[in-house]
Design a protein around this motif. Structure first.
Motif, short mmCIF file in Angstrom:
data_model
loop_
_atom_site.label_atom_id
_atom_site.label_comp_id
_atom_site.label_asym_id
_atom_site.label_seq_id
_atom_site.Cartn_x
_atom_site.Cartn_y
_atom_site.Cartn_z
N ARG A 1 -8.84 1.58 -36.23
CA ARG A 1 -7.99 0.42 -35.90
C ARG A 1 -8.51 -0.40 -34.71
O ARG A 1 -7.92 -1.39 -34.36
N PHE B 1 -2.24 -2.94 -35.09
CA PHE B 1 -1.04 -2.17 -34.81
C PHE B 1 -0.28 -2.04 -36.11
O PHE B 1 0.24 -3.01 -36.65
N GLY B 2 -0.25 -0.82 -36.62
CA GLY B 2 0.37 -0.61 -37.91
C GLY B 2 -0.47 -1.28 -38.98
O GLY B 2 -1.67 -1.46 -38.84
N LYS B 3 0.21 -1.70 -40.05
CA LYS B 3 -0.53 -2.32 -41.14
C LYS B 3 -0.47 -3.84 -41.08
O LYS B 3 -1.26 -4.52 -41.70
N VAL C 1 0.02 -5.95 -38.14
CA VAL C 1 -0.25 -6.71 -36.92
C VAL C 1 -1.67 -6.45 -36.43
O VAL C 1 -2.08 -5.31 -36.29
N ALA D 1 -4.17 -7.66 -33.24
CA ALA D 1 -4.28 -8.40 -31.98
C ALA D 1 -5.73 -8.44 -31.55
O ALA D 1 -6.48 -7.49 -31.74
N ILE E 1 -2.89 -13.13 -32.10
CA ILE E 1 -2.17 -12.10 -32.83
C ILE E 1 -1.92 -12.61 -34.24
O ILE E 1 -1.60 -13.79 -34.44
N GLU F 1 2.34 6.67 -36.12
CA GLU F 1 1.25 5.74 -35.93
C GLU F 1 1.69 4.27 -35.97
O GLU F 1 1.19 3.43 -35.24
N TYR F 2 2.70 3.97 -36.79
CA TYR F 2 3.08 2.57 -36.96
C TYR F 2 4.41 2.24 -36.29
O TYR F 2 5.06 1.29 -36.62
N PRO G 1 5.07 -1.54 -33.58
CA PRO G 1 3.83 -2.15 -33.08
C PRO G 1 4.07 -3.48 -32.37
O PRO G 1 3.40 -3.80 -31.41
N LEU G 2 5.02 -4.28 -32.85
CA LEU G 2 5.24 -5.59 -32.24
C LEU G 2 5.69 -5.47 -30.79
O LEU G 2 5.29 -6.25 -29.92
N ARG H 1 5.00 -3.12 -28.72
CA ARG H 1 3.87 -2.71 -27.88
C ARG H 1 2.96 -3.90 -27.57
O ARG H 1 2.50 -4.09 -26.45
N VAL H 2 2.74 -4.72 -28.58
CA VAL H 2 1.90 -5.90 -28.36
C VAL H 2 2.56 -6.86 -27.37
O VAL H 2 1.94 -7.38 -26.45
N LEU I 1 2.28 -5.62 -23.81
CA LEU I 1 0.94 -5.86 -23.27
C LEU I 1 0.77 -7.33 -22.89
O LEU I 1 0.20 -7.68 -21.85
#
Lengths: 415, 538
Positions: free
Chosen positions: A356, A381-383, A385, A387, A411, B2-3, B6-7, B9-10, B13
């Protein structure tokens, strides 16, 4: 637009490979799955570059306050006798890629894009810098050479639609351009001679100045309209695993017709100034050295009328090759239609980490600057997203005694 | 896991990244820096015309300059001789009925019918004719009778501009408690009055006829002793265009009065020695009567030095007899008296060398000193006046010793008091002097009221042009002067301070008068070397 809001805009907008010189290479395991129907990405870029002036000077100007002599002197000592250049680009873009839906063009997906562009670039001489930051006193009995030099500042927005090839990533897009503000000076020859004791100032000037409507260049103003095209062609050359990925790209290749309220000054003149001529030394209070008188004396009255100018388009070519395993090596050359900009060569090495994350390091030379060393990274990030974050010059974040500072972020969201 | 989110976390950051860029920073002040500027400020050519306008110069064929200056010493206007006051006359009618008696008056009944002589109160004057330049005749009626009353006012000895000689007015019915009013006006411009009365043997007298009658088309009126009709006639704001008669024999005292004289406005101190001065006193009599003037005093007052010089000349010892002006029918020709004064018969050179800013005088003026010798034919027109002119002729042949000319200049500095763009600097003056005098510049900073604040030392002097054997400049000299301004002095100039520039002139040969020629000139250039702050220094 204030400097803070510009910075906010820049920081808020993520970046995408379309706007970068050398896109972070695609990687099937890191990138978003191409099977998603829609991909929306938000992209942003700020890139400042210079080939002589240290970052500490523009940063100090941005911070405000007094600019010490040492600070100005350091950049002066770094100036080149020939070309000195600087420029910055602020771009933000929202991009949508839809599902393939054209029966006649299977494999091609629709794309739509809205973008804001704020581009400035200048080319200047060593003497211009000295004149601006130290004054003309040290040119007593000398001639300051102020050309060739040029400056261009343009702000515009684009909105467009096109097609992208799903498999290769090649695309073509046609944009409508809204011109917000434009100013450009092109000085082919200019000099300033300062006589002994400052008794004479003699200038020569050959050049022109064009600008959009001086009534305003804010975001609410439309001072020109135009069209532009953008395209990228990706292909592979060579066999199998070691095939070379080649790309040719053209961005913002178009023009804006700036409206009839635009202004221009075209001068080819020699002017000697020995002081404001006063009729009576005992009636100095009646001497009126107003703006009008000064403009008349120097012949700096505007003419108005529409004109057409090319956008600061960007043309590039890049190539990359898989070295085996997760390593990849790339190289690109870019040229922009900006004053002082020379072809910029970039080398990139990248490595995928896990499934990833992809990290890259870049080294570039040219453009408005000199040698720069950058880093880039993208992570899924995941499937859905993806960045990306990169900078063309890492030292810019750690010291002011270097040249160039930039950040790209982006993004993408798939659904 | 793992998933997971995610948003978020982004976004976290991203926010962390943003905080490093902008933080909580306030809007920045503009960047400032200093540059050393060296530039010419102004250039000029100083000539005699800068202190003596061309209109006051008479240049001879050899280039020598004579100052020709004319100043009105005094002017006695017509109103000193003749002033016609506003004058009112009232005509009233009331029936002398006893108690509550009432009396019926028929329509057309004449309630007033009078022929009068109007005598203007003009002490010392005996006018036989008066033409009015401006003035108003008001006719007002007040009626307490119950009928319209028609009034008329006729001046047999007058001719108005339209050729008529009277005016009429009508007033509506009124009552004793609620009278009716009416008024009319006539512009008396260009009206001519014969003031000799009905038999042409009087003066200041105007025949008039006033009448009023009940409206002949009305129904008459019943009147009591409370009812009346009053007609008021007023002459006001009369300005004479022409008057004729005898203006009397009397003495008018004028002054002591002071007139400003601007010839030496820029001179602060020093001495001026003039070789020759000629002063012509010219008195013009535009009035048609004989005058005798005794000039009691004429003084040159220099308020800056406090020195006053009395003019000494025979003119102050005896009277000036002035013949009457000549009446041309539609105008007049003044009689003129002239007397020339010079260094030999007066102290006029000292008078002028005092460099006066004021002239002070007093005089007595006898009107018709010999009585009515014109047999009532004195006259005056609106423009008639008695005036005395001083005509000065001074060849610029002089010795100047520490003659100081002063000028106050408020420099227009870039920026403002809060954001000063100039910190310190040096003013340089480059002079190429073709005058036969040297110049020393004294530069001070003063406040709005000219109080001294700071001295700016000036290095160097302007050297005089080089004199030839003939006493004329035959070569210019170049000089360079420098004045350094400190930061404190620049602060003063950004505030209330202003430059007081004093130039101290000395002719290069103090033993002989030097003649100034119109070709003499001094080229001046001022340059500045300054530390300039882009966007101000604060």
């Amino acid at each position: 637009m204030s400097r803070t809001s510009v910075f906010l805009l820049t920081a808020c907008m993520a970046l995408n490979g379309m706007a970068q010189l050398l896109p972070v290479p695609s990687d099937n395991s890191v990138d978003l799955n191409r099977g998603w129907g829609h991909v929306v990405s938000v992209q942003g870029m700020f890139d400042y570059n210079a080939n002589s002036v240290y970052n500490e000077l523009p940063l100090a100007i941005r911070r405000g306050g007094y600019l010490g002599t040492d600070l100005r002197e350091r950049s002066r000592n770094a100036l080149h006798a020939g070309r000195n250049a600087a420029g910055n680009i602020i771009e933000g873009r929202i991009n949508w890629t839809g599902p393939a839906c054209f029966e006649a063009l299977p494999g091609w997906r629709p794309v739509a894009s809205i973008a804001h562009h704020d581009v400035r670039a200048t080319r200047f001489t060593e003497d211009q810098y000295t004149l601006a930051f130290f004054g003309n006193a040290e040119f007593e009995n000398e001639q300051a050479i102020l050309a060739p030099s040029a400056y261009e500042e343009v702000r515009y927005q684009t909105i467009g639609a096109g097609l992208q090839h799903a498999a290769s990533g090649s695309y073509v897009r046609l944009d409508l351009v809204r011109g917000q503000a434009y100013a450009a000076a092109d000085v082919k020859w200019a000099s300033l001679s300062t006589g002994e004791d400052g008794r004479t100032l003699r200038t020569t000037f050959l050049g022109d100045y064009y600008a959009s409507d001086t009534a305003g260049g804010g975001f609410d103003r439309t001072n020109g309209l135009g069209i532009a095209a953008a395209a990228r062609w990706n292909t592979k050359s060579g066999p199998g695993e070691h095939a070379v990925d080649l790309g040719l790209a053209l961005e913002d290749f178009g023009f804006v017709v700036w409206d009839a309220n635009s202004v221009r000054i075209q001068q080819d003149t020699l002017f000697t100034y020995r002081g404001w001529e006063v009729e009576n030394i005992f009636a100095l209070d009646n001497v009126n050295i107003g703006e009008d008188e000064l403009l008349d004396t120097l012949g700096l009255r505007y003419e108005t009328g529409a004109f057409t100018r090319l956008l600061p388009f960007r043309a590039s070519i890049d190539a990359s090759i898989q070295l085996g395993g997760s390593w990849r090596l790339g190289m690109g050359v870019e040229q922009r239609n900006l004053p002082g900009f020379v072809p910029q060569v970039t080398m990139m090495g990248s490595r995928r980490i896990g499934t990833r994350t992809l990290l890259a390091a870049t080294a570039s030379y040219g453009g408005s600057g000199a040698l720069r060393v950058g880093l880039a990274a993208k992570r899924r990030f995941g499937k859905r997203v993806l960045a990306e974050l990169s900078t063309p010059h890492v030292p810019g974040f750690f010291t002011g005694r270097t040249r160039g500072l930039g950040l790209t972020a982006g993004i993408g969201f798939a659904f | 896991m793992e998933y997971d989110r995610p948003l978020i976390r982004v976004a976290s950051l991203g926010l962390l990244f943003l905080s490093t860029l902008v933080g909580c920073r306030k809007d920045p002040e503009p960047a400032r820096w200093d540059v050393d500027v060296l530039a010419p400020l102004l250039i000029t050519r100083f000539t005699i015309a800068d202190i003596i306008p061309d209109s006051l110069q008479d240049v001879a064929s050899d280039g020598s300059i004579t100052l020709v200056y004319s100043e009105t010493l005094f002017a006695v206007d017509m109103d000193t001789v003749l002033e016609i006051p506003d004058t009112s006359f009232v005509y009233a009618y009331a029936l002398p009925l006893p108690g509550n008696d009432a009396f019926n008056l028929p329509a057309g009944f004449p309630v007033i019918s009078e022929n009068n002589l109007i005598r203007f109160d003009l002490p010392d004057l005996a006018l036989s004719k008066l033409v009015v330049r401006e003035g108003i005749l008001d006719l007002r009626m007040k009626n307490k009778m119950g009928s319209v009353v028609n009034g008329s006012f006729d001046l047999p000895g007058a001719i108005f501009a339209d050729g008529s000689s009277g005016l009429e007015v009508s007033v509506g019915p009124g009552t004793a408690t609620d009278p009716a009013f009416s008024s009319t006006q006539r512009d008396l411009a260009q009206a001519s009055f014969d003031l000799r009365g009905p038999f042409f043997n009087e003066v200041n007298t105007l025949a008039s006829s006033v009448s009023a009658q009940l409206d002949p088309n009305g129904s008459g009126a019943t009147v009591t002793n409370q009812d009346s009709v009053v007609i008021t006639v007023q002459y006001r704001d009369l300005v004479t265009q022409y008057a004729k008669g005898y203006f009397g024999s009397r003495t008018v005292t004028v002054g002591p009065e002071t007139n400003g004289i601007g010839l030496f406005d820029n001179v602060v101190s020093g001495t001026l020695d003039l070789d020759r001065v000629r002063l012509k006193i010219k008195v013009e009599n535009g009035i048609g009567m004989d005058l005798r003037i005794r000039l009691n005093s004429l003084q040159a007052v220099n308020t800056r030095t406090g020195v006053t010089v009395d003019l000494e000349h025979a003119i102050l010892d005896g009277p000036i007899n002035l013949n009457r002006a000549l009446d041309l029918g539609n105008g007049f020709q003044s009689s003129v008296y002239e007397n020339d004064l010079d260094n030999d018969d007066s102290n006029v050179d000292l008078f002028l060398e005092n460099m006066p800013d004021q002239l002070q005088y007093s005089l007595d003026m006898d009107l018709n000193p010999l009585g009515d010798i014109s047999n009532g034919n004195d006259f005056l027109y609106h423009d008639s006046r008695l005036q005395a002119l001083l005509e000065l002729e001074v060849p610029l042949d002089l010795i100047a010793t520490d003659l100081v000319l002063e000028n106050i200049v408020k420099p227009d500095l870039p920026g403002n008091e809060e954001e000063q763009t100039i910190q310190d600097g040096t003013l340089s003056l480059f002079a190429t002097n073709g005058f036969p005098f040297s110049g020393r510049i004294v530069l001070d900073i003063v406040d709005r009221d000219r109080n001294f604040l700071s001295a700016v030392p000036v290095q160097g002097d302007i050297t005089a042009g080089i004199l030839g054997a003939d006493g004329f400049v035959n070569a210019s000299t170049a000089s360079e002067l420098h004045a350094a301004l400190t930061a404190e002095q620049i602060d003063l100039l950004y505030g209330e301070g202003r430059f007081r520039v004093r130039i101290v002139f000395n002719t290069s040969d103090q033993s002989q008068h030097l003649r100034l020629l119109d070709r003499y000139a001094m080229d001046l250039q001022i340059t500045v070397g300054a530390r300039y702050y882009v966007n101000g220094d604060e």
